[in-house]
Scaffold this motif. Structure first.
Motif, short mmCIF file in Angstrom:
data_model
loop_
_atom_site.label_atom_id
_atom_site.label_comp_id
_atom_site.label_asym_id
_atom_site.label_seq_id
_atom_site.Cartn_x
_atom_site.Cartn_y
_atom_site.Cartn_z
N ASP E 234 1.45 2.78 -14.20
CA ASP E 234 0.71 3.98 -13.75
C ASP E 234 -0.08 3.73 -12.49
O ASP E 234 -0.71 4.65 -11.95
N GLY E 235 -0.12 2.50 -12.06
CA GLY E 235 -0.91 2.19 -10.87
C GLY E 235 -0.82 0.71 -10.57
O GLY E 235 -0.35 -0.07 -11.40
N VAL E 236 -1.25 0.35 -9.39
CA VAL E 236 -1.13 -1.05 -8.98
C VAL E 236 -2.52 -1.61 -8.65
O VAL E 236 -3.34 -0.95 -8.01
N TYR E 237 -2.75 -2.82 -9.14
CA TYR E 237 -3.98 -3.57 -8.87
C TYR E 237 -3.58 -4.75 -8.00
O TYR E 237 -2.67 -5.50 -8.33
N VAL E 238 -4.27 -4.91 -6.87
CA VAL E 238 -4.01 -6.04 -5.98
C VAL E 238 -5.17 -7.02 -6.08
O VAL E 238 -6.32 -6.64 -5.91
N SER E 239 -4.83 -8.27 -6.38
CA SER E 239 -5.87 -9.29 -6.48
C SER E 239 -5.61 -10.33 -5.40
O SER E 239 -4.56 -10.97 -5.39
N PHE E 240 -6.58 -10.51 -4.53
CA PHE E 240 -6.36 -11.37 -3.37
C PHE E 240 -7.32 -12.56 -3.42
O PHE E 240 -8.50 -12.45 -3.10
N ASP E 241 -6.76 -13.71 -3.81
CA ASP E 241 -7.53 -14.96 -3.76
C ASP E 241 -7.41 -15.50 -2.33
O ASP E 241 -6.32 -15.79 -1.84
N GLY E 274 -2.71 -0.73 1.33
CA GLY E 274 -3.71 0.34 1.33
C GLY E 274 -3.05 1.71 1.48
O GLY E 274 -3.54 2.71 0.92
N ALA E 275 -1.97 1.75 2.22
CA ALA E 275 -1.30 3.03 2.47
C ALA E 275 -0.52 3.55 1.27
O ALA E 275 -0.05 4.69 1.28
N LYS E 276 -0.39 2.73 0.24
CA LYS E 276 0.31 3.17 -0.97
C LYS E 276 -0.70 3.85 -1.88
O LYS E 276 -1.65 3.20 -2.34
N SER E 277 -0.47 5.10 -2.19
CA SER E 277 -1.45 5.82 -3.01
C SER E 277 -1.51 5.23 -4.42
O SER E 277 -2.51 5.34 -5.12
N ASN E 278 -0.45 4.55 -4.77
CA ASN E 278 -0.38 3.92 -6.08
C ASN E 278 -1.38 2.78 -6.27
O ASN E 278 -1.73 2.45 -7.39
N VAL E 279 -1.77 2.18 -5.17
CA VAL E 279 -2.68 1.03 -5.28
C VAL E 279 -4.09 1.55 -5.52
O VAL E 279 -4.73 2.13 -4.65
N GLN E 280 -4.56 1.31 -6.71
CA GLN E 280 -5.81 1.94 -7.14
C GLN E 280 -7.00 1.00 -7.15
O GLN E 280 -8.14 1.42 -7.31
N ALA E 281 -6.71 -0.28 -6.98
CA ALA E 281 -7.83 -1.23 -6.94
C ALA E 281 -7.37 -2.49 -6.23
O ALA E 281 -6.18 -2.85 -6.26
N VAL E 282 -8.31 -3.12 -5.59
CA VAL E 282 -8.04 -4.39 -4.93
C VAL E 282 -9.27 -5.26 -5.09
O VAL E 282 -10.40 -4.74 -5.15
N ASP E 283 -9.08 -6.56 -5.25
CA ASP E 283 -10.24 -7.44 -5.20
C ASP E 283 -10.00 -8.57 -4.21
O ASP E 283 -8.86 -8.92 -3.92
N PHE E 284 -11.10 -9.10 -3.68
CA PHE E 284 -11.08 -10.26 -2.79
C PHE E 284 -11.99 -11.31 -3.41
O PHE E 284 -13.18 -11.04 -3.63
N VAL E 285 -11.45 -12.49 -3.69
CA VAL E 285 -12.23 -13.48 -4.44
C VAL E 285 -12.11 -14.89 -3.86
O VAL E 285 -11.24 -15.17 -3.04
N CYS E 286 -13.02 -15.74 -4.33
CA CYS E 286 -12.96 -17.19 -4.08
C CYS E 286 -13.11 -17.57 -2.61
O CYS E 286 -12.40 -18.45 -2.11
N ALA E 287 -14.08 -16.93 -1.96
CA ALA E 287 -14.51 -17.40 -0.64
C ALA E 287 -15.99 -17.72 -0.75
O ALA E 287 -16.77 -16.89 -1.22
N ASP E 288 -16.35 -18.89 -0.30
CA ASP E 288 -17.72 -19.38 -0.49
C ASP E 288 -18.44 -19.45 0.86
O ASP E 288 -18.19 -20.35 1.66
N PRO E 289 -19.33 -18.50 1.13
CA PRO E 289 -20.03 -18.52 2.42
C PRO E 289 -20.83 -19.79 2.67
O PRO E 289 -21.04 -20.15 3.83
N ALA E 290 -21.24 -20.47 1.61
CA ALA E 290 -22.06 -21.67 1.80
C ALA E 290 -21.25 -22.85 2.33
O ALA E 290 -21.82 -23.80 2.87
#
Ligand SMILES: [Ca+2]
Ligand SMILES: [Ca+2]
Ligand SMILES: [Ca+2]
Ligand SMILES: [Ca+2]
Ligand SMILES: [Ca+2]
Ligand SMILES: [Ca+2]
Ligand SMILES: [Ca+2]
Ligand SMILES: [Ca+2]
Ligand SMILES: [Ca+2]
Ligand SMILES: [Ca+2]
Ligand SMILES: [Ca+2]
Ligand SMILES: [Ca+2]
Lengths: 320, 320, 320, 320, 320, 320
Positions: E234-241, E274-290
């Motif tokens: 029903d939708g797509v979740y993009v997880s970006f490590d 982003g241009a796919k209306s199906n993509v309903q969520a995205v996350d960006f993880v595991c970057a450490d500013p320190a």
């Protein structure tokens, strides 16, 4: 015993995730193995200030966080290859000629008694001179050499003795190797003297600049280089100076520069070379953990080493 | 004299390895030369904190470790090109408008009396405004401009005077250059205001984004840009903002960002441009040695400069 | 000439603010001088990784930002003292025994022909061994030694040759100096072996620990030490290992530790020692500019040097 | 609303631990307050590269982790003192003379309408010139000045205009302050020109070197200085250049050096001065957050500011 | 008011250059918006030491220097898309299971009441487990997942609970997602255990290694992956490590390595997704500013986020 | 075997220079020992980002470069004291309450079966809460506590559970220790909330601020503190938060600040305390090797530990 304690220097362990450190084992004369590692922690011989002597142990420290499994090949290296760690050649604190001799002796001693391929972890590039002197003396073989480097490394020996700028001068002048059996890949503009380019040309060395690699592609360059150095020779020695890579990939090399090879190509190249049974030795040199950014250069060196071992594993598997 | 001493600041010398520092000589009015270097160490005019004023001398310091020899072309630049170093434009400590004027005056003074190409070492991008004002005033010529940058650099002058965000506004508004003679290459998303994009479009500037460069290839983009800016003009000025490169190649730029050009393409581009006799000036700006990682950004700037000189050498050789 | 340009590497100049760099002049055999500087850029002989070879030129680079004026004494050192810079002892790239010999030869050569005090800029502490061998050979004098250090520096020579851990072993065993003429000040707990403490005690060396300095005060310790080493001797040699200071003052020493002397005391001490005509040589060793924080350690070394010169100036003035 | 979310930039809050950021409030003309803070973020006027313009906001950022409570005095500053934050003087990007004028205008504007003490947060030391010009113009008062610094800061104005090396030249030459009303504390050897020492002596300035402070003790020095500058004057201005402290305490100052004052003494001094109702203004200058180590220098500046406020609180409490 | 002052933390403003920070607005239940941002600042759950909890605010801080304008598309994102910032999920200081629950609750609460796409800013990868549990619980939908990562992230939960090594184990074992609806892109050799590769294969997950991406091209890989995960869902979740990128592009990731994806490809990919209306969520993880170098990794994350928003803007524009 | 090789991770050895690493031995239930070391590598419980969990192994790594010999006392600690290393308490990756419990259990288990003094190496300060709970439970003794810290560490437990801000709240509220048996030394202004100062006063805790230490001298403060906490108690526990020291000595503490104790005083204090047979446990906490400068903070911790062991050695010697 005291409850809930564990030894010092323990780290998080996942029971299903064995590490390279669990696979590589210390050499002893009784154990069987397929390939050996040897550290040559010498870098006081470097022209620029370098702590490349720390590289062998820096790589070994990373063995605790790497896995022996290649997802790409769906291959567990630890199921195919027995890797023995010989340790490091002992270094004298102040007598650098003795250090060179001890490296030569260690490789000689190994080469006399073992036929398995050898991986040398430098140290600076001077160790290649010592190692190939030892290897040729032990095996009486003729070696072809594929030399990845931004630099020719054939400086005159009068101006400073056997340094990291001279290994191929040492080897060519001594007759240990012949120029027509050598291909230098990745040589860069503006960091080599005209006189030394003339010298290698005169010695019959084949030179492939970094720019030619970009135009031709490393895969093809390598195929031709391998064919060239395999002719007339009994085996191939690969010498990999980490500064052949573009400085953006190897922040810790003592002599960084732009316009170099890419890390993606280098990883493919080392796996490809590892798969050639003819390749009997490889060294990785001139990466300085003390000048590195977050171990990136040591990580690249470790991945290149594992890529080489993956090649060996692929070849071995195929031979079964 | 005392035995075995040498002057301070000596370094290891290999007798067969002359350096760029041995080739480039200080300008004096009597000496003949083919191309001149001039430092414009101004960066208090930068919007973000910048020590780009250190770049000219940081590049010169590296001249002691670079060779004038191109292995790729088997060409010794020092045999073809005489390079004079004019020194640095004097800077006032606190009067930044005077600094701009002094840069303009220095370039004017040079342009009035010399026809040889000029290499300007910034400093921040505001120096391009000053330099082209001086050059056009001196030569009365019409210049085409190839502007490598992530940014349009046409901010309004009311909000802060002549800063590194304004050189092309200064030049277009003053009529020193015409928008239809300008191509901007490498402009990036999300670091330019809509209003300024509208301004350059309205002025007739040609804009090639970094993404277009990736799709088309820099070689083709450059060929078209060069053809475009050579039409109707008497000469071409190349302005190279180091931040046009992807941040992974230039850790020391004050305004880093991802998605930029590659260093491999840039090196080819500068050599190609150097070989065009029409290209009469080039500047390198906005690299801050104080924020750099192991001089990587200064190294890239130095290599780009040498690539440009190699182009000049190639062209000169061909003309003999 | 081109308008408004100045030579490369120029910096802001205030016409009323002369610098140490304007005062110290290069040695030539014709010039008269009162005291001489000599760099001994050797640190490949260090046990831990060290770029102390960079210290002499790092100090000289700071001469461009220091003034020769002491506000405290209302004394312009440049009006009282002529300081000649001999340059640096030449180093061999890989033959470290030769490096030691060249240092010894340079100091011998100086000592044979000049009676003026000598300031040696290391390098690591091994240079003290070489320098005092040269000096005693040249002058045939008996020297007392005040040795500031956290460490005894009398390691055995079998385990690594003449390193920065051995200078006083070299000197005591060779008879160049006698233990009863040596005072070691600032020795710290937990960084010296029992065996080496036993050795110096047996040789008759006087040992003052860092903790004793804190209790007694450096001024008094120094007065007693000076009286002790001046007895029976023809002159005094001061050897200052920068790691005698608490690590909070010298972030760049290769062997930092807490509990050391303070920088305030050390500055007073060097001025006091400089004022003793008996003190004929001083060296500053074991500071590594490559590991430093914002040149703090080089700044301390430079201030200690200037304090010593201020002492010489005070003494000279008093003698007029 | 969405469950369990909080605004961006939230941090761990302990309900019983109010912070300085909860106490200091933005100035508006209606609110009553006892003391005001004003940022003067100018450092392009510095001789050496400096981002001291970042200090005011760096201090404010630390207000989120400091408490207004003094355990030593068992005193809650926030119960005694109302502190208004005026914000920062606006800066022009490239017209530095205008920046000076705007600082002068802001302080003038404040001084004309408010009698409460003012804390200025630099910026570099040039802001002291601008601030005291504004203050004297507004209040028509005669100010005594206690100037903590390693440097005299009376350079000639011809060689670079109003920089961080000139504030007291500007003030003395303009007659805004008189030399006999000034005491300079902490002046160091080898970083001041003879000519400028002569100048301040001639102007009647009292000079206390860092070494005299060590011998006499800062408490006594300060008492005498305060007595001296309070005579004949209507109020006292304290100017605190962070580089008066030994470099080991302030890694982030642009002009670090050894032999300076200690942080313990400085904290006591600022509290003592704060308690004097005569002290009507204080500034903290020449700390560069961009060159700092873990905000240590900003922390010292913040503690000195709080110590001054504690003094004000103590005095106020006593007066109730 | 006081003349010429501005609020603290002001910065240079160009009146024609609005910033992303001017566009994104704080969420309140009354405002209309098209897409929402939510920070999940949890990284104490990381296996290696990580300050990834700082990423959400580090990205927001950069919003002050980014423009919402795409030169490439000649499109102002701020004219097409309303972006609401929900803030950060509250974190408990020591109860990490509660932190996971609060993330799940926040996403559940959002998903129950809003249909607009959600951008999650980690934090470490454990937040993906919590977020998708909350999302599926709220929407009762079946999600396809495109997972960019060097790692499978399916470690067993017995050896440490829900860490950044386990999110997909949590999701697959709980049935929240199905293996056949998941594609993992960018998996690297020697950093994954054989057992976990076996697990994902058995679960029906599609795995594309980094090397396959290089051979096939990310555009094609992505098209196939998208087609695959869109089927039956029903939708797509993009997880970006962020560590899926080669370490040369992301110096701040806790688990860097060579041989990863390029930043140019990733930017194109996120815009395309982003241009796919199906993509309903995205996350960006595991970057450490320190651990970052000059915010390069945070910059990449911010550009990826803006690329995703550009995709949404393009799609929206097209739908009008 | 292969000639001239030695095991990985070897380093230069001087045969006469045994190290602390040669002296301290791994605990096993059979061996006799006089004092034990136990690592408690927990710092996810810290309020600010901290890798203090790395301290125990960072100290152990330094054992390879420290000698067990005190020159000051002419005493070889290794001849007097047998030191057993218990290892580190095991940590759970994500369940921090379990981590606290495991620390408590380990100390309980030790305390139940051993009477020898215990040295705990944190970790953050939360471990003191766990350790003293375990110790009092095991021994049923009443402990006096000398707590060196800039902070009271009695935050409420509602706002975040058992963190590094709460150990003494945990201990006082639970009745494990009594306020009248506690002396806090080194408490600093502006980093403690009024409410928590009120709490400790109400509980009967004795508070000595850092400024009082400066005025009175640490030796006298300590003598009085020791006398106070020894009354009515069965033993003394010393808890040493590294941030009690002035930030100039401990660059790696998570909560640095100026105005703290000096390292010279602290070293004397720990030796003095070690010599008291009553002192049965000591911990060192809140030093983060990841934020340190050249291991300076770890070095201070190691020296403090050795000073404590020296005290024990002195006492033992005296008792023979
Ligand atoms: Ca090489
Ligand atoms: Ca090389
Ligand atoms: Ca620009
Ligand atoms: Ca730009
Ligand atoms: Ca020494
Ligand atoms: Ca030493
Ligand atoms: Ca000043
Ligand atoms: Ca100053
Ligand atoms: Ca992951
Ligand atoms: Ca990952
Ligand atoms: Ca604490
Ligand atoms: Ca604390």
């Amino acid at each position: 015993m005291i409850q809930r304690v564990e030894p010092p220097f323990s780290r998080f362990r996942d029971r299903l995730d064995p590490k390279v450190a669990d696979w590589v084992f210390p050499y002893d004369s009784a154990s069987r193995f397929d390939i050996a590692l040897l550290g040559a922690p010498l870098s006081k011989t470097s022209i620029s200030h370098s702590a490349a002597f720390r590289l062998p142990d820096a790589i070994r420290a990373l063995f605790h966080s790497y896995s022996p499994y290649s997802v790409h090949h769906q291959m567990d290296l630890s199921e195919r290859l027995r890797v023995a760690d010989l340790g490091n050649v002992q270094m004298h604190l102040t007598d650098l000629a003795l250090c060179q001799k001890w490296i030569e002796d260690a490789v000689y001693s190994y080469g006399e008694t073992h036929a398995q391929p050898l991986v040398l972890l430098g140290g600076d590039h001077s160790i290649t001179g010592a190692a190939l002197l030892g290897l040729t003396r032990a095996t009486k073989r003729t070696y072809g050499v594929i030399h990845f480097d931004a630099h020719h490394d054939v400086r005159n020996l009068e101006d400073g003795g056997r340094s990291n700028g001279t290994p191929f001068r040492t080897l060519l002048d001594s007759g240990a190797i012949a120029g027509r059996h050598v291909v230098q890949i990745g040589i860069r503009d503006y960091v080599n003297a005209k006189a030394y380019h003339a010298y290698v040309v005169q010695e019959g060395v084949t030179v492939v600049t970094a720019r030619q690699v970009f135009r031709t592609g490393l895969a093809q360059v390598l195929e031709e280089a391998y064919a060239h150095v395999s002719k007339e020779t009994d085996g191939v020695y690969v010498s990999f100076d980490m500064d052949v890579l573009d400085q953006s990939f190897v922040p810790g090399v003592p002599a960084p520069g732009p316009g170099g090879l890419t890390v993606w190509d280098a990883l493919e190249a080392l796996e490809w070379l590892g798969a050639k049974s003819n390749v009997q030795a490889v060294d990785f040199v001139c990466a300085d953990p003390a000048q590195d950014v977050r171990d990136f250069t040591t990580r690249v060196a470790t991945n290149l080493l594992l890529a080489f071992l993956a090649g060996k594993s692929l070849a071995k598997g195929a031979n079964v």
